[in-house]
Scaffold this motif. Sequence first.
Motif, PDB file in Angstrom:
ATOM      1  N   ILE A 425     -15.981  20.607   1.420  1.00 18.38           N
ATOM      2  CA  ILE A 425     -16.441  20.450   2.802  1.00 18.38           C
ATOM      3  C   ILE A 425     -15.835  21.558   3.656  1.00 18.38           C
ATOM      4  N   GLU A 426     -16.703  22.297   4.322  1.00 18.89           N
ATOM      5  CA  GLU A 426     -16.257  23.318   5.268  1.00 18.89           C
ATOM      6  C   GLU A 426     -16.872  23.026   6.628  1.00 18.89           C
ATOM      7  N   SER A 427     -16.500  23.802   7.614  1.00 13.06           N
ATOM      8  CA  SER A 427     -16.933  23.518   8.984  1.00 13.06           C
ATOM      9  C   SER A 427     -18.442  23.593   9.152  1.00 13.06           C
ATOM     10  N   ASP A 428     -19.101  24.424   8.356  1.00 11.57           N
ATOM     11  CA  ASP A 428     -20.546  24.594   8.512  1.00 11.57           C
ATOM     12  C   ASP A 428     -21.337  24.290   7.242  1.00 11.57           C
ATOM     13  N   SER A 429     -20.666  23.798   6.208  1.00 13.61           N
ATOM     14  CA  SER A 429     -21.388  23.564   4.952  1.00 13.61           C
ATOM     15  C   SER A 429     -20.697  22.515   4.091  1.00 13.61           C
ATOM     16  N   VAL A 430     -21.510  21.932   3.209  1.00 17.58           N
ATOM     17  CA  VAL A 430     -21.014  21.076   2.125  1.00 17.58           C
ATOM     18  C   VAL A 430     -21.550  21.678   0.837  1.00 17.58           C
ATOM     19  N   THR A 431     -20.652  21.999  -0.073  1.00 17.41           N
ATOM     20  CA  THR A 431     -21.061  22.613  -1.337  1.00 17.41           C
ATOM     21  C   THR A 431     -20.876  21.625  -2.480  1.00 17.41           C
ATOM     22  N   SER A 441     -34.413  22.886 -13.144  1.00 19.75           N
ATOM     23  CA  SER A 441     -35.467  23.384 -12.255  1.00 19.75           C
ATOM     24  C   SER A 441     -36.076  22.259 -11.412  1.00 19.75           C
ATOM     25  N   LEU A 442     -36.276  21.076 -12.009  1.00 22.39           N
ATOM     26  CA  LEU A 442     -36.818  19.946 -11.242  1.00 22.39           C
ATOM     27  C   LEU A 442     -35.824  19.476 -10.186  1.00 22.39           C
ATOM     28  N   GLU A 443     -34.561  19.455 -10.550  1.00 25.69           N
ATOM     29  CA  GLU A 443     -33.526  19.030  -9.608  1.00 25.69           C
ATOM     30  C   GLU A 443     -33.429  20.002  -8.435  1.00 25.69           C
ATOM     31  N   SER A 444     -33.486  21.289  -8.713  1.00 20.92           N
ATOM     32  CA  SER A 444     -33.405  22.300  -7.649  1.00 20.92           C
ATOM     33  C   SER A 444     -34.556  22.146  -6.664  1.00 20.92           C
ATOM     34  N   LYS A 449     -36.437  19.584  -1.084  1.00 24.82           N
ATOM     35  CA  LYS A 449     -37.307  18.683  -0.330  1.00 24.82           C
ATOM     36  C   LYS A 449     -36.528  17.552   0.347  1.00 24.82           C
ATOM     37  N   LYS A 450     -35.401  17.178  -0.233  1.00 23.29           N
ATOM     38  CA  LYS A 450     -34.714  15.962   0.200  1.00 23.29           C
ATOM     39  C   LYS A 450     -33.476  16.198   1.063  1.00 23.29           C
ATOM     40  N   LYS A 451     -33.050  17.438   1.220  1.00 24.09           N
ATOM     41  CA  LYS A 451     -31.735  17.672   1.818  1.00 24.09           C
ATOM     42  C   LYS A 451     -31.722  17.624   3.342  1.00 24.09           C
ATOM     43  N   ASP A 452     -32.886  17.600   3.988  1.00 22.33           N
ATOM     44  CA  ASP A 452     -32.917  17.705   5.451  1.00 22.33           C
ATOM     45  C   ASP A 452     -32.188  16.553   6.139  1.00 22.33           C
ATOM     46  N   LEU A 453     -32.366  15.328   5.649  1.00 18.66           N
ATOM     47  CA  LEU A 453     -31.687  14.185   6.271  1.00 18.66           C
ATOM     48  C   LEU A 453     -30.175  14.307   6.089  1.00 18.66           C
ATOM     49  N   PHE A 454     -29.749  14.705   4.908  1.00 19.45           N
ATOM     50  CA  PHE A 454     -28.322  14.873   4.643  1.00 19.45           C
ATOM     51  C   PHE A 454     -27.722  15.905   5.596  1.00 19.45           C
ATOM     52  N   GLU A 455     -28.381  17.040   5.729  1.00 18.01           N
ATOM     53  CA  GLU A 455     -27.868  18.098   6.603  1.00 18.01           C
ATOM     54  C   GLU A 455     -27.821  17.642   8.056  1.00 18.01           C
ATOM     55  N   SER A 456     -28.762  16.773   8.424  1.00 21.10           N
ATOM     56  CA  SER A 456     -28.786  16.265   9.793  1.00 21.10           C
ATOM     57  C   SER A 456     -27.615  15.330  10.067  1.00 21.10           C
ATOM     58  N   VAL A 457     -27.311  14.436   9.117  1.00 23.81           N
ATOM     59  CA  VAL A 457     -26.270  13.441   9.388  1.00 23.81           C
ATOM     60  C   VAL A 457     -24.858  14.017   9.239  1.00 23.81           C
ATOM     61  N   LEU A 462     -26.288  22.156   3.279  1.00 24.93           N
ATOM     62  CA  LEU A 462     -25.978  21.741   1.913  1.00 24.93           C
ATOM     63  C   LEU A 462     -26.227  22.904   0.956  1.00 24.93           C
ATOM     64  N   ILE A 463     -25.220  23.213   0.167  1.00 24.35           N
ATOM     65  CA  ILE A 463     -25.326  24.250  -0.862  1.00 24.35           C
ATOM     66  C   ILE A 463     -25.094  23.586  -2.215  1.00 24.35           C
ATOM     67  N   VAL A 464     -26.035  23.769  -3.133  1.00 24.19           N
ATOM     68  CA  VAL A 464     -25.900  23.184  -4.470  1.00 24.19           C
ATOM     69  C   VAL A 464     -25.815  24.316  -5.485  1.00 24.19           C
ATOM     70  N   GLN A 465     -24.778  24.275  -6.286  1.00 26.54           N
ATOM     71  CA  GLN A 465     -24.577  25.258  -7.351  1.00 26.54           C
ATOM     72  C   GLN A 465     -24.612  24.546  -8.697  1.00 26.54           C
ATOM     73  N   TRP A 466     -25.220  25.188  -9.674  1.00 26.44           N
ATOM     74  CA  TRP A 466     -25.382  24.583 -10.993  1.00 26.44           C
ATOM     75  C   TRP A 466     -24.531  25.337 -12.006  1.00 26.44           C
ATOM     76  N   ARG A 467     -23.741  24.608 -12.756  1.00 27.98           N
ATOM     77  CA  ARG A 467     -22.895  25.234 -13.781  1.00 27.98           C
ATOM     78  C   ARG A 467     -23.139  24.541 -15.117  1.00 27.98           C
ATOM     79  N   GLN A 468     -23.523  25.337 -16.095  1.00 28.60           N
ATOM     80  CA  GLN A 468     -23.711  24.782 -17.435  1.00 28.60           C
ATOM     81  C   GLN A 468     -22.367  24.318 -17.989  1.00 28.60           C
TER      82      GLN A 468
END
Length: 470
Positions: A425-431, A441-444, A449-457, A462-468
């Motif tokens: 958690i940072e002042s302007d983002s959640v990673t 690919s489906l998750e990305s 499509k779904k992150k707008d409500l999260f970013e609003s509340v 929201l930043i999502v990073q994927w690591r194998q």
Amino acid sequence: MKKDENEHKEIKPLIISAGEHQKIAIIADVHANLHALNTVMDDARGRGVELFLNAGDFLGYGAFPDEVVQKLSSENVLSIIGNYDLKVLRKEKKKKGGKIKKQKQISFDFAGENLSETSIRFLCSLDREMRIRIGDKSLLMVHGSPESEEEPLTPSTSEERLSELASVAGADIVIIGHSHRQFKREVDGVTFINPGSVGRPDDGDRRANYAILNTNSFYVDFIKLDYDVEGAADSIRASWLPENFAQMLLRGVSLDTIFEDEEAKMKKSGKKEEGYEKRVEQIREIARKYDPDPEHSDTVRRLALELFDKLSDLHSLGEEERYWLECAAILHDIGWSQGPKGHHKSSLKLILNEQEFPFTSDERYLIGSIARYHRKANPKNSHFHFAALSPKNKAKVRVLASFIRIADGLDASHSAVVTDFNLKIESDSVTLDCFVSDDTSLESESILKKKDLFESVVRRKLIVQWRQKN
């Protein structure tokens, strides 16, 4: 009021020739339930009934006060007024009290505000009793008892009391309503008949009640009918009436019973040995009847709760709200059992209507809303279930719905590819630093499509990073 002025006037009997109507349907306590009334009247006509006797209480708790009055005033129905109808016409106000009195006042107010002038005039024209003569038999129809429209007569009313009433009835047959209990009892040569309640049965059997009187033999046939209870409940919700009114119909119990049961549930959930953990297991068991992919729901549950825990510094919600989220995650896809189209709305409907769930009425709206918002539209005041919540609970639902949307997006492929994640958690983002076992690919695509409500509340990007995962 005119009705009070005429309370003691002499009522001349209506004469019905012997054989004119071989079958007469007896109804009472419709309580603004048009779905039940239509079913009862259609069934009665199918059995050869042409004349109906209505022992009052057109109004109360249901969504269609005016429509019920209009239907019963335009059909071949002989009616008297009930105690509830009188209270609505008087614009009676409940004395200040707890939640149950407030909800009863809502019912009075809704009925009064939704009656047309035509319906009001019709109700005001009705008497409190009706006398009918069929051949050599005399009938008295009253709402409660021959002495008071407020007195409930039931199968357990003492024979001594019925004997007292028989002596003052001046009739061979007394038709009553009010208690919502079907019964026929004979005392001192007088037959008391209660057809039960058409629109608000409260004996634990939610079917619509009525009776048919055969005017040749004077045999009484008591009838219980299935009807579209869910449709009637949905109409109550669409009218912005309390959920408890819908639950009365769905369970076939009184408002007092609803409140007593909810108090018991609240006390029970407060005990550690019978608290949230035990209820969650019960809910998971019920969900298995509906959910086509419980493994996906378990994954969403795990991810949603992990988000809740790791974001605690941002939301400050507690164990109760965590429980709502857990239940919503378990149940968010049960609507698939009703078909793929609009399954999120079907999930809400099942949460509202399924009586096995150990939820209070408030919990049904809260958990149902969180589950419903796992996809598609964000929370809106035009949605009845969200609009019914307090401002404080609306804010909580927005937060929890945002978590379940992200959790569902993280398992868009239903393959549990996200095995774990770190959160920063940072002042302007959640990673979200997600450890994955396969292609995402489906998750990305879903997260976008779904992150707008999260970013609003959370008021952060929201930043999502994927690591194998190695």
